[in-house]
Design a protein around this motif. Sequence first.
Motif, mmCIF file in Angstrom:
data_model
loop_
_atom_site.group_PDB
_atom_site.id
_atom_site.type_symbol
_atom_site.label_atom_id
_atom_site.label_comp_id
_atom_site.label_asym_id
_atom_site.label_seq_id
_atom_site.Cartn_x
_atom_site.Cartn_y
_atom_site.Cartn_z
ATOM 1 N N VAL A 1 -58.585 4.564 -41.032
ATOM 2 C CA VAL A 1 -57.497 5.245 -40.330
ATOM 3 C C VAL A 1 -57.755 5.137 -38.826
ATOM 4 O O VAL A 1 -58.863 4.831 -38.394
ATOM 5 C CB VAL A 1 -57.391 6.729 -40.738
ATOM 6 N N GLY A 2 -56.724 5.392 -38.036
ATOM 7 C CA GLY A 2 -56.875 5.336 -36.587
ATOM 8 C C GLY A 2 -56.109 4.175 -35.984
ATOM 9 O O GLY A 2 -55.732 3.224 -36.674
ATOM 10 N N GLY B 1 -59.586 15.962 -34.648
ATOM 11 C CA GLY B 1 -59.212 15.273 -35.872
ATOM 12 C C GLY B 1 -60.267 14.268 -36.254
ATOM 13 O O GLY B 1 -60.027 13.058 -36.315
ATOM 14 N N SER B 2 -61.454 14.755 -36.544
ATOM 15 C CA SER B 2 -62.633 13.890 -36.665
ATOM 16 C C SER B 2 -62.750 13.143 -37.984
ATOM 17 O O SER B 2 -63.585 12.242 -38.109
ATOM 18 C CB SER B 2 -63.909 14.712 -36.431
ATOM 19 N N VAL C 1 -54.327 11.203 -33.953
ATOM 20 C CA VAL C 1 -54.262 12.499 -34.621
ATOM 21 C C VAL C 1 -53.249 13.441 -33.957
ATOM 22 O O VAL C 1 -52.527 14.166 -34.647
ATOM 23 C CB VAL C 1 -55.655 13.175 -34.635
ATOM 24 N N ILE C 2 -53.178 13.410 -32.638
ATOM 25 C CA ILE C 2 -52.295 14.359 -31.955
ATOM 26 C C ILE C 2 -50.840 14.134 -32.344
ATOM 27 O O ILE C 2 -50.049 15.078 -32.405
ATOM 28 C CB ILE C 2 -52.513 14.294 -30.429
ATOM 29 N N ASN C 3 -50.473 12.886 -32.687
ATOM 30 C CA ASN C 3 -49.090 12.658 -33.133
ATOM 31 C C ASN C 3 -48.779 13.338 -34.460
ATOM 32 O O ASN C 3 -47.617 13.487 -34.828
ATOM 33 C CB ASN C 3 -48.785 11.160 -33.209
ATOM 34 N N LEU C 4 -49.817 13.775 -35.183
ATOM 35 C CA LEU C 4 -49.602 14.460 -36.465
ATOM 36 C C LEU C 4 -49.205 15.921 -36.295
ATOM 37 O O LEU C 4 -48.756 16.554 -37.246
ATOM 38 C CB LEU C 4 -50.879 14.384 -37.318
#
Length: 252
Positions: free
Chosen positions: A60-61, A81-82, A151-154
């Motif tokens: 992911v990423g 979001g580690s 992650v921030i877009n989630l």
Amino acid sequence: MNERDIKEFVKERYSKVATKEESCSCSCCGGEESIIEQAKEAGYTMEEISSIPADAVLGVGCGNPTALAEIKEGETVLDLGSGGGIDVFLAAQKVGDTGKVIGIDMTPKMVETALKNAEEGNYQNVEFKLGEIENLPIEDGTIDVIISNCVINLTPDKSVAYSEAFRVLKPGGRILVSDLVTDGEIPEETRKSFQAWSDCIAGAMEKQDYLETIHGAGFKDVKIVEAHYYAEPNMDERLEGKILSIQVKAEK
């Protein structure tokens, strides 16, 4: 579709990724070889991938924030979001014994996986906490560097997430965030799709709005240091040329 429903769907999806029920967030991904290839496409080298526990690499990423964050020995780093810990463990190599890296994730299964990976790798300078990026379990002004990878877009409320990031940073602290943004309008049905949210597409903001959100949280010198168009096999043709993977740097 409300914020809590979105978060619960995302949490359930990434719980499956953590337990290998799903190999990654994209429908095109397959087995272990595909996970490694996805990580390489995101910007990780085989040397980096081989230097950390295998189960930390989940496919992911959309970038490699540790490669651009200029992390120094002795710094305290926070990863938003580690996941399985890939960026935490890479950052841990950079901060050394005198530094510390903290990973935050809202999915219990991800935290469990990361803790298992930390134990396997005998990491003494890392910590993983359960929490949401809009309400970080971190004290004010204690972090030197914040990293985050797609992650921030989630989160439905990115302004709160960036305000929290600003709060926990020390004066002069910095962020290096890999994320997806849009360059043009995307279909309304995509915006309303839970699946598209968990695939990091539905929650992507327009590029300039995203940068202004970071600036509005108090950050200065907000700039994109790398960018490329994001695509995957079987992508809706209406999205082609409208999704950007960006690496954003800013300072407090």
